[in-house]
Design an enzyme around this catalytic site. Sequence first.
Site, mmCIF file in Angstrom:
data_model
loop_
_atom_site.group_PDB
_atom_site.id
_atom_site.type_symbol
_atom_site.label_atom_id
_atom_site.label_comp_id
_atom_site.label_asym_id
_atom_site.label_seq_id
_atom_site.Cartn_x
_atom_site.Cartn_y
_atom_site.Cartn_z
ATOM 1 N N GLU A 25 9.711 44.589 62.974
ATOM 2 C CA GLU A 25 9.134 45.088 62.297
ATOM 3 C C GLU A 25 9.370 45.971 62.240
ATOM 4 O OE1 GLU A 25 5.206 46.956 62.197
ATOM 5 O OE2 GLU A 25 4.545 46.425 63.770
ATOM 6 N N LYS A 160 -4.368 48.401 69.879
ATOM 7 C CA LYS A 160 -5.576 49.943 70.321
ATOM 8 C C LYS A 160 -6.359 49.589 70.165
ATOM 9 C CE LYS A 160 -1.833 52.736 68.999
ATOM 10 N NZ LYS A 160 -0.726 51.574 68.493
HETATM 11 N N1 PSU Z 1 -0.076 48.585 65.146
HETATM 12 C C1 PSU Z 1 0.251 50.054 66.325
HETATM 13 N N2 PSU Z 1 1.075 50.060 65.546
HETATM 14 C C2 PSU Z 1 1.594 49.396 64.307
HETATM 15 C C3 PSU Z 1 1.147 48.743 63.417
HETATM 16 C C4 PSU Z 1 -0.513 48.418 63.761
HETATM 17 O O1 PSU Z 1 -0.146 49.952 67.412
HETATM 18 O O2 PSU Z 1 3.071 50.057 64.135
HETATM 19 C C5 PSU Z 1 1.395 48.519 62.182
HETATM 20 C C6 PSU Z 1 1.994 46.890 62.180
HETATM 21 O O3 PSU Z 1 2.930 46.680 61.257
HETATM 22 C C7 PSU Z 1 0.645 46.401 62.121
HETATM 23 C C8 PSU Z 1 -0.038 47.101 60.258
HETATM 24 O O4 PSU Z 1 0.864 44.863 61.452
HETATM 25 O O5 PSU Z 1 0.286 48.427 61.240
HETATM 26 C C9 PSU Z 1 -1.260 46.484 60.353
HETATM 27 O O6 PSU Z 1 -1.968 47.777 59.240
HETATM 28 P P1 PSU Z 1 -3.270 47.029 58.696
HETATM 29 O O7 PSU Z 1 -4.453 47.692 59.771
HETATM 30 O O8 PSU Z 1 -3.258 48.117 57.357
HETATM 31 O O9 PSU Z 1 -3.361 45.953 58.314
#
Ligand code: PSU
Length: 302
Positions: A25, A160
């Site tokens: 990603e 996390k």
């Molecule tokens: N959690 C991490 N590192 C990240 C992300 C999440 O530890 O880089 C990023 C990923 O791209 C994940 C996104 O798909 O954040 C999720 O964002 P949201 O919670 O806004 O859906």
Amino acid sequence: MNKYLDVSPEVRAALEAGKPVVALESTIISHGMPYPKNVETALLVEETIRQNGAVPATIAVLGGRLKAGLSKEEIGHLGKAGRKVAKASRRDLPALVARGADGATTVTTTMIIAHMAGIKIFATGGIGGVHRGAETTMDISADLEELAQTPVMVVCAGAKSILDLGLTLEYLETKGVPVIGYGTEELPAFYTPHSGFGVDYRVDSPEELAAMFRAQRELGYKGGMLVTNPIPEQYAMDKATIDAAIEQALKESVEQGVKGKETTPFLLARVVELTGGDSLESNIQLVLNNARLAARTAACLG
Ligand code: PSU
Ligand code: MN
């Protein structure tokens, strides 16, 4: 092939020859880590996948085109632009494509584009999930819905504890997404191998991961599979240190009224600042560990 999709020549050749390919990603590059470590890490992850016998396909939206397989320059551009690049989730792709804009793909959109390209497996750090306090904010990552509907295996290090891990597991259960522990019965908590929550199944080899994914496909399921691979013990963080940083970051996000798509990048950046970079090193190591497992599993997927 979708008319908006560009598969790089190297990735296309590998897919046509039936060689293993692993998707990666780009939100982790632009919004998940600071520059220049983000670019260095993205290139090192690609190199690690190659060393383990697979072809990397980093995914992003560039100039309105859905890209599977980026050049070093394109990765550098996303890393330098950082949070100025749009964070692209499922709801954002139509606008980015129609406007010819750039976007960094989250787990959700990386799964969508990987599947369009014919890539079965994707390695990252952590997924989005049900946020703490979701009972009032309704902040639930689109990543969970994508896992429910797009047939890609996602290899991560758990989630996390900026998230509510218990509710995240409940949501995945409701949606029928298998949660596999690699070499563990416990859901890893990203920076540490332990969350106190159990996974659905423990698997100890890439071959067995591939067999489960194959069975899921042959059963006619539409969704994906979540593989959670614990951070190697020597790179794990001290639980009290990371918990304190996360609590502090969460408190600030509430005080500052951070909302919507900004929440996760805000928390990730504050945790790195509050831990003086120690968490960044753990983050890098767990991504490399996931890249190795994904490359070895890709070779078994056929
Ligand atoms: N959690 C991490 N590192 C990240 C992300 C999440 O530890 O880089 C990023 C990923 O791209 C994940 C996104 O798909 O954040 C999720 O964002 P949201 O919670 O806004 O859906
Ligand atoms: Mn959200």
